[in-house]
Design an enzyme around this catalytic site. Structure first.
Site, PDB file in Angstrom:
ATOM      1  N   ALA A  40       0.843  -1.200   0.000  1.00 38.79           N
ATOM      2  CA  ALA A  40       0.000   0.000   0.000  1.00 38.79           C
ATOM      3  C   ALA A  40       0.879   1.251   0.000  1.00 38.79           C
ATOM      4  CB  ALA A  40      -0.909  -0.016   1.221  1.00 38.79           C
ATOM      5  N   LYS A  41       1.719   1.360  -0.997  1.00 38.47           N
ATOM      6  CA  LYS A  41       2.631   2.507  -1.071  1.00 38.47           C
ATOM      7  C   LYS A  41       1.834   3.760  -1.415  1.00 38.47           C
ATOM      8  CE  LYS A  41       5.074   0.228  -4.145  1.00 38.47           C
ATOM      9  NZ  LYS A  41       4.596  -1.124  -4.075  1.00 38.47           N
TER      10      LYS A  41
END
Length: 65
Positions: A40-41
């Protein structure tokens, strides 16, 4: 298996967050000793980044991002 690493963007792009929640619950139930790294950058300012962290760790129960 070292870890599971679901990519949140694919679920979000298809409005499939419910499926991601179900997947995370399934992984916890069937392989509780395997860490889940939620890919979940999301880079943003502090207050917004904090909310992304809450989503990953509280909603999806990820071990790491």
């Amino acid at each position: 298996m070292c870890a599971f690493k679901p990519q949140i963007a694919y679920f979000a792009a298809h409005r499939a967050e419910d499926q991601l929640e179900r997947l995370m619950a399934y992984l916890r139930r069937t392989a509780p000793d395997v860490p889940v790294i939620l890919d979940a950058k999301r880079g943003d300012i502090g207050s917004t980044a904090e909310q992304y962290a809450r989503e990953a760790f509280e909603r999806y129960q990820a071990d790491a991002v």
